[in-house]
Design a protein around this motif. Structure first.
Motif, PDB file in Angstrom:
ATOM      1  N   THR A  23       3.188  -6.167   8.105  1.00 42.94           N
ATOM      2  CA  THR A  23       4.504  -6.664   8.494  1.00 42.94           C
ATOM      3  C   THR A  23       5.420  -5.519   8.894  1.00 42.94           C
ATOM      4  N   MET A  24       5.365  -4.429   8.135  1.00 40.13           N
ATOM      5  CA  MET A  24       6.141  -3.236   8.447  1.00 40.13           C
ATOM      6  C   MET A  24       5.603  -2.084   7.622  1.00 40.13           C
ATOM      7  N   VAL A  25       5.923  -0.870   8.044  1.00 37.06           N
ATOM      8  CA  VAL A  25       5.696   0.313   7.217  1.00 37.06           C
ATOM      9  C   VAL A  25       7.074   0.797   6.807  1.00 37.06           C
ATOM     10  N   LEU A  26       7.286   0.899   5.507  1.00 41.46           N
ATOM     11  CA  LEU A  26       8.601   1.264   4.984  1.00 41.46           C
ATOM     12  C   LEU A  26       8.609   2.725   4.567  1.00 41.46           C
ATOM     13  N   ALA A  27       9.499   3.495   5.166  1.00 38.38           N
ATOM     14  CA  ALA A  27       9.718   4.873   4.744  1.00 38.38           C
ATOM     15  C   ALA A  27      10.767   4.861   3.640  1.00 38.38           C
ATOM     16  N   ALA A  28      10.558   5.654   2.591  1.00 39.50           N
ATOM     17  CA  ALA A  28      11.495   5.651   1.467  1.00 39.50           C
ATOM     18  C   ALA A  28      11.729   7.060   0.957  1.00 39.50           C
ATOM     19  N   GLY A  29      12.948   7.313   0.530  1.00 37.90           N
ATOM     20  CA  GLY A  29      13.273   8.623  -0.021  1.00 37.90           C
ATOM     21  C   GLY A  29      14.768   8.817  -0.151  1.00 37.90           C
ATOM     22  N   ARG A  30      15.174  10.048  -0.357  1.00 38.82           N
ATOM     23  CA  ARG A  30      16.594  10.393  -0.469  1.00 38.82           C
ATOM     24  C   ARG A  30      17.140  10.672   0.931  1.00 38.82           C
TER      25      ARG A  30
ATOM     26  N   ALA B 236      19.864   0.474  -4.598  1.00 46.46           N
ATOM     27  CA  ALA B 236      20.528   0.370  -5.897  1.00 46.46           C
ATOM     28  C   ALA B 236      20.195   1.555  -6.791  1.00 46.46           C
ATOM     29  N   HIS B 237      19.010   2.140  -6.599  1.00 45.54           N
ATOM     30  CA  HIS B 237      18.603   3.319  -7.360  1.00 45.54           C
ATOM     31  C   HIS B 237      19.115   4.615  -6.730  1.00 45.54           C
ATOM     32  N   GLY B 238      19.811   4.501  -5.599  1.00 44.78           N
ATOM     33  CA  GLY B 238      20.341   5.688  -4.941  1.00 44.78           C
ATOM     34  C   GLY B 238      19.436   6.280  -3.880  1.00 44.78           C
ATOM     35  N   TYR B 239      18.369   5.558  -3.536  1.00 44.57           N
ATOM     36  CA  TYR B 239      17.446   6.019  -2.500  1.00 44.57           C
ATOM     37  C   TYR B 239      17.585   5.132  -1.270  1.00 44.57           C
ATOM     38  N   ASP B 240      16.924   5.510  -0.206  1.00 42.44           N
ATOM     39  CA  ASP B 240      17.076   4.773   1.040  1.00 42.44           C
ATOM     40  C   ASP B 240      15.726   4.476   1.662  1.00 42.44           C
ATOM     41  N   SER B 241      15.763   3.751   2.766  1.00 42.92           N
ATOM     42  CA  SER B 241      14.516   3.317   3.396  1.00 42.92           C
ATOM     43  C   SER B 241      14.724   3.101   4.882  1.00 42.92           C
ATOM     44  N   CYS B 242      13.614   2.944   5.567  1.00 40.81           N
ATOM     45  CA  CYS B 242      13.628   2.596   6.990  1.00 40.81           C
ATOM     46  C   CYS B 242      12.433   1.700   7.275  1.00 40.81           C
ATOM     47  N   PRO B 243      12.668   0.428   7.566  1.00 44.39           N
ATOM     48  CA  PRO B 243      11.556  -0.460   7.915  1.00 44.39           C
ATOM     49  C   PRO B 243      11.131  -0.210   9.354  1.00 44.39           C
TER      50      PRO B 243
ATOM     51  N   ALA C 208       9.761  11.165   5.264  1.00 44.52           N
ATOM     52  CA  ALA C 208       9.836  10.417   4.006  1.00 44.52           C
ATOM     53  C   ALA C 208       8.774  10.887   3.016  1.00 44.52           C
ATOM     54  N   PRO C 209       9.133  11.029   1.737  1.00 40.17           N
ATOM     55  CA  PRO C 209       8.152  11.404   0.726  1.00 40.17           C
ATOM     56  C   PRO C 209       7.231  10.252   0.318  1.00 40.17           C
ATOM     57  N   VAL C 210       7.611   9.034   0.698  1.00 41.44           N
ATOM     58  CA  VAL C 210       6.798   7.853   0.382  1.00 41.44           C
ATOM     59  C   VAL C 210       6.774   6.939   1.598  1.00 41.44           C
ATOM     60  N   LEU C 211       5.594   6.457   1.940  1.00 41.92           N
ATOM     61  CA  LEU C 211       5.444   5.439   2.971  1.00 41.92           C
ATOM     62  C   LEU C 211       4.741   4.238   2.341  1.00 41.92           C
ATOM     63  N   ILE C 212       5.248   3.057   2.622  1.00 39.16           N
ATOM     64  CA  ILE C 212       4.686   1.845   2.023  1.00 39.16           C
ATOM     65  C   ILE C 212       4.345   0.857   3.131  1.00 39.16           C
TER      66      ILE C 212
ATOM     67  N   PHE D 240       0.866  -1.178   0.000  1.00 47.64           N
ATOM     68  CA  PHE D 240       0.000   0.000   0.000  1.00 47.64           C
ATOM     69  C   PHE D 240       0.907   1.234   0.000  1.00 47.64           C
ATOM     70  N   VAL D 241       1.005   1.876  -1.163  1.00 44.43           N
ATOM     71  CA  VAL D 241       1.953   2.966  -1.371  1.00 44.43           C
ATOM     72  C   VAL D 241       1.260   4.305  -1.105  1.00 44.43           C
ATOM     73  N   VAL D 242       1.790   5.043  -0.145  1.00 39.10           N
ATOM     74  CA  VAL D 242       1.167   6.305   0.268  1.00 39.10           C
ATOM     75  C   VAL D 242       2.083   7.464  -0.117  1.00 39.10           C
ATOM     76  N   LYS D 243       1.608   8.300  -1.057  1.00 37.70           N
ATOM     77  CA  LYS D 243       2.367   9.467  -1.492  1.00 37.70           C
ATOM     78  C   LYS D 243       1.623  10.765  -1.219  1.00 37.70           C
ATOM     79  N   THR D 244       0.306  10.704  -1.125  1.00 27.84           N
ATOM     80  CA  THR D 244      -0.507  11.893  -0.891  1.00 27.84           C
ATOM     81  C   THR D 244      -0.137  12.524   0.449  1.00 27.84           C
ATOM     82  N   PRO D 245       0.247  13.805   0.470  1.00 27.01           N
ATOM     83  CA  PRO D 245       0.736  14.444   1.711  1.00 27.01           C
ATOM     84  C   PRO D 245      -0.202  14.309   2.904  1.00 27.01           C
ATOM     85  N   ALA D 246      -1.505  14.536   2.699  1.00 24.84           N
ATOM     86  CA  ALA D 246      -2.443  14.491   3.825  1.00 24.84           C
ATOM     87  C   ALA D 246      -2.531  13.081   4.414  1.00 24.84           C
ATOM     88  N   LEU D 247      -2.642  12.090   3.550  1.00 26.01           N
ATOM     89  CA  LEU D 247      -2.726  10.707   4.029  1.00 26.01           C
ATOM     90  C   LEU D 247      -1.399  10.269   4.631  1.00 26.01           C
TER      91      LEU D 247
END
Length: 245
Positions: free
Chosen positions: A216-223, A187-194, A86-90, A62-69
């Motif tokens: 299982t986890m919420v993954l934060a992703a971004g630069r 590998a794409h040059g971005y990072d994450s935090c489980p 993070a600009p993306v939460l999954i 479940f990929v969350v990019k919308t700022p409010a959500l």
């Protein structure tokens, strides 16, 4: 050093892979730079190529990019810096209730012209018994009893024999997909935090995750931000953890 190419397989540079693994860290602060859709889509596709039990692929993302959500989800993640910046939460979700549908798809979407009889037998006859726990879990209890008896004389699969064991079953495969996703981002040059620190009830309600889905986890992703890594990485003595027989 490059590994040799075998049977048409691509040549792999193990040092490049080592860079990906060693530079992956749990990043706690991210910049505001968005993750391009093309990068995110590629990483998610690579995640779905993870090995998994019986190729039943018991996961959803479940990929969350919308700022409010995203802000609401960050609050459900206890306001962790990784979640807030993070600009993306999954939300990476394990499913214990999709195996029937996925067993059907495994047969219908077989990628070769002829479906081997052993494959058809497995998905149409064995799978419905192996993963089904029955009403009130009674079939699981019966399977466990049978396994204990038969197991006295020969090796037998031990479980899953209950709803809880099905949760473990689904989570193991989903965690493999999550690792693929994290390494792909690096590998794409971005990072994450489980993140395991979250209110699962709120996360499920917020994202409308099915009742039997396990976050299982919420993954934060971004630069990665300059202050994104809090400390040096260390691991325990490998001699205490790795055993050669």
């Amino acid at each position: 050093m490059n590994a040799k190419a075998d049977a048409g397989l691509p040549v792999i540079d193990v040092e490049e892979f080592r860079k990906v693994v060693r530079s992956r860290r749990s990043v706690r602060r991210f910049t505001e730079e968005p993750v391009p859709d093309s990068v995110l889509d590629d990483c998610l596709e690579l995640a779905t190529l993870a090995p998994n039990s019986s190729n039943l692929q018991p996961w959803e993302f479940f990929v969350v990019k919308t700022p409010a959500l995203r802000a609401k989800l960050a609050e459900a993640c206890l306001g962790q810096n990784a979640a807030k910046t993070a600009p993306v939460l999954i939300a990476i979700v394990a499913r214990t209730d999709t195996w029937r549908e996925h067993a059907r798809l495994a047969v219908e979407e077989w990628p070769e012209e002829k479906l081997p009889s052993i494959v058809e037998k497995y998905y149409r006859k064995i799978t419905p018994i192996h993963y089904n726990q029955g009403p009130l879990g009674l079939l699981g209890v019966a399977k466990k009893a049978a396994g204990l008896v038969v197991g006295l004389s020969r090796p037998v699969p031990r479980g899953p024999y209950s709803a809880n064991e099905m949760k473990v079953w689904a989570t193991k495969s989903t965690a493999l997909a999550a690792e693929n996703l994290m390494l792909a981002l690096r590998a794409h040059g971005y990072d994450s935090c489980p993140m395991e620190g979250f209110d699962e009830c709120r996360v499920k309600k917020l994202l409308k995750i099915p009742r039997k889905g396990l976050v299982t986890m919420v993954l934060a992703a971004g630069r990665r931000a300059e202050n994104g890594v809090y400390n040096r990485q260390y691991r325990f003595d490998r001699d205490n953890l790795i055993h050669y027989m």
